[in-house]
Design a protein around this motif. Structure first.
Motif, short mmCIF file in Angstrom:
data_model
loop_
_atom_site.label_atom_id
_atom_site.label_comp_id
_atom_site.label_asym_id
_atom_site.label_seq_id
_atom_site.Cartn_x
_atom_site.Cartn_y
_atom_site.Cartn_z
N THR A 86 36.88 93.03 48.78
CA THR A 86 34.98 93.33 49.18
C THR A 86 34.31 91.88 48.24
OG1 THR A 86 35.30 95.13 49.76
CG2 THR A 86 32.83 95.09 49.14
N LEU A 87 34.70 91.83 46.89
CA LEU A 87 34.46 90.79 45.67
C LEU A 87 34.42 89.57 46.21
CD1 LEU A 87 35.45 92.46 42.29
CD2 LEU A 87 32.73 92.53 43.15
N LYS A 88 35.38 89.30 46.94
CA LYS A 88 35.02 88.02 47.85
C LYS A 88 34.28 88.01 48.73
CE LYS A 88 40.45 87.79 45.80
NZ LYS A 88 41.55 87.07 46.49
N ASP A 89 34.06 88.25 49.68
CA ASP A 89 33.60 88.76 50.40
C ASP A 89 31.72 88.56 50.29
OD1 ASP A 89 35.40 88.83 52.68
OD2 ASP A 89 34.82 90.97 53.13
N LEU A 90 31.90 89.25 49.54
CA LEU A 90 30.72 89.09 49.05
C LEU A 90 29.84 87.58 47.81
CD1 LEU A 90 27.94 90.72 48.06
CD2 LEU A 90 28.87 91.66 45.82
N VAL A 91 30.57 87.65 47.50
CA VAL A 91 30.96 86.39 46.23
C VAL A 91 31.05 84.98 47.06
CG1 VAL A 91 31.60 84.51 44.75
CG2 VAL A 91 31.74 86.28 44.08
N ALA A 92 31.11 85.05 48.40
CA ALA A 92 31.10 84.08 49.54
C ALA A 92 30.13 84.10 50.19
CB ALA A 92 32.28 84.04 51.05
N GLU A 93 29.52 85.02 50.67
CA GLU A 93 28.41 85.57 51.34
C GLU A 93 26.75 84.85 50.46
OE1 GLU A 93 25.47 88.67 52.55
OE2 GLU A 93 26.89 89.12 53.08
N LYS A 95 26.67 82.75 47.83
CA LYS A 95 27.63 81.47 47.44
C LYS A 95 26.38 80.61 49.17
CE LYS A 95 31.12 80.03 45.36
NZ LYS A 95 32.47 79.93 44.51
N ALA A 96 26.84 81.25 50.64
CA ALA A 96 26.63 80.48 51.33
C ALA A 96 24.92 80.93 51.45
CB ALA A 96 27.41 81.53 52.34
N THR A 97 24.30 82.23 50.16
CA THR A 97 22.64 82.42 50.85
C THR A 97 22.40 81.93 49.85
OG1 THR A 97 23.36 85.18 51.49
CG2 THR A 97 21.41 84.74 50.34
N ASN A 98 23.21 81.35 48.82
CA ASN A 98 22.31 80.54 47.78
C ASN A 98 22.10 78.78 48.47
OD1 ASN A 98 22.23 82.02 45.69
ND2 ASN A 98 24.11 81.15 45.02
N ALA A 99 23.07 78.57 49.70
CA ALA A 99 22.75 77.43 49.36
C ALA A 99 21.53 77.02 51.29
CB ALA A 99 24.13 77.20 50.56
N ALA A 100 21.81 78.88 52.09
CA ALA A 100 21.03 78.83 53.02
C ALA A 100 19.11 78.26 52.31
CB ALA A 100 20.32 79.75 53.89
N PHE A 101 19.15 79.55 50.65
CA PHE A 101 17.82 79.54 50.01
C PHE A 101 17.06 77.75 49.41
CE2 PHE A 101 15.50 79.47 46.08
CZ PHE A 101 14.32 80.25 47.14
N ALA A 102 18.25 77.23 49.36
CA ALA A 102 17.80 76.34 48.58
C ALA A 102 17.48 74.91 50.03
CB ALA A 102 18.78 75.37 48.34
N ARG A 103 18.05 75.54 51.06
CA ARG A 103 17.98 74.39 52.32
C ARG A 103 16.27 74.23 53.17
NH1 ARG A 103 17.35 72.83 57.50
NH2 ARG A 103 19.00 70.59 58.35
N SER A 104 15.91 76.49 52.90
CA SER A 104 14.85 76.76 53.34
C SER A 104 14.07 76.48 52.32
CB SER A 104 14.90 78.09 53.33
OG SER A 104 14.13 79.44 53.61
N LYS A 105 14.13 76.33 51.52
CA LYS A 105 12.24 76.26 50.76
C LYS A 105 12.40 74.90 50.44
CE LYS A 105 11.85 74.95 45.03
NZ LYS A 105 12.25 75.14 43.64
N ARG A 106 13.24 73.61 51.00
CA ARG A 106 13.12 72.25 51.48
C ARG A 106 12.84 72.44 52.76
NH1 ARG A 106 18.25 71.71 49.59
NH2 ARG A 106 19.81 71.53 51.58
N GLU A 107 12.67 72.88 53.76
CA GLU A 107 12.22 73.21 54.81
C GLU A 107 10.83 73.75 54.67
OE1 GLU A 107 12.53 72.55 57.84
OE2 GLU A 107 14.44 72.35 58.35
#
Length: 210
Positions: A86-93, A95-107
């Motif tokens: 569960t922790l590994k899945d949370l960390v992976a999610e 990380k993906a959210t942080n990348a998506a947040f950065a891209r959303s901000k650029r958009e």
């Protein structure tokens, strides 16, 4: 004497006006960035609250950690999370959210610049001359000159044959907005980010663009 005093006054006023325009340029860019940060944050907070169970999971981990602050992660945190997977899945999610947040901000930044701020920034660039004796800043000076030269163009891409400085000007995470690789044809440098890139590049060289 009157001419000397008048010249001194005009010189001082010119410097004051230049400083004010530079401050306006900087504050406008910072305003776009702050607006993008706020809008992207609000969207991601709303999305985070929709994920069922995540808030409760983090709450259980926090409570267990505070209840046994001296204990090891394996003894406290992992059991509270329901297992290591569960922790590994949370960390992976996350990380993906942080990348998506950065891209959303650029958009959002791109959209704000394209639809509202660009005209004002172009007018500021018209009246400001940028110079630097430091070779490190040469690509940026060249890029500003290019933008000024092609500011009135309505084309999608920079014209073929135009040297467009990207290295040292465009950050890696912004390259996706600066370059367009069509299914057929060579990669082109985008002149404007106001609209999504078309599927095919312009077949012929175009007039200058900014």
């Amino acid at each position: 004497m009157r001419h000397v005093l008048l010249a001194a006054l005009l010189f001082q006023r010119q410097r004051e006006i230049t400083d004010t325009l530079v401050e306006l340029l900087n504050s406008t860019v910072h305003r776009i960035n702050a607006r993008a940060e706020k809008k992207a944050t609000e969207a991601f907070v709303a999305e985070f609250t929709k994920v069922r169970g995540k808030a409760g999971l983090l709450g259980r981990i926090a409570a267990a950690s505070l209840g046994a602050p001296e204990a090891s992660v394996r003894e406290v945190v992992i059991p509270a999370a329901g297992g290591e997977k569960t922790l590994k899945d949370l960390v992976a999610e996350m990380k993906a959210t942080n990348a998506a947040f950065a891209r959303s901000k650029r958009e959002v930044f791109k959209s704000s610049y394209s639809n509202h701020y660009r005209a004002g920034l172009m007018k500021l660039l018209e009246v400001l001359d940028f110079r630097s004796s430091n070779d490190r800043h040469k690509p940026v000076i060249e890029a500003l000159t290019l933008i000024e030269r092609h500011k009135d163009s309505s084309t999608t891409y920079q014209p073929l044959g135009e040297t467009v400085p990207l290295e040292g000007v465009v950050r890696k995470d912004w390259m996706e907005f600066a370059l367009h690789t069509p299914d057929k044809g060579s990669q082109r440098v985008m002149r404007t980010v106001a609209h999504p890139a078309p599927q095919e590049p312009d077949p012929e060289p175009e007039p200058a663009a900014a």
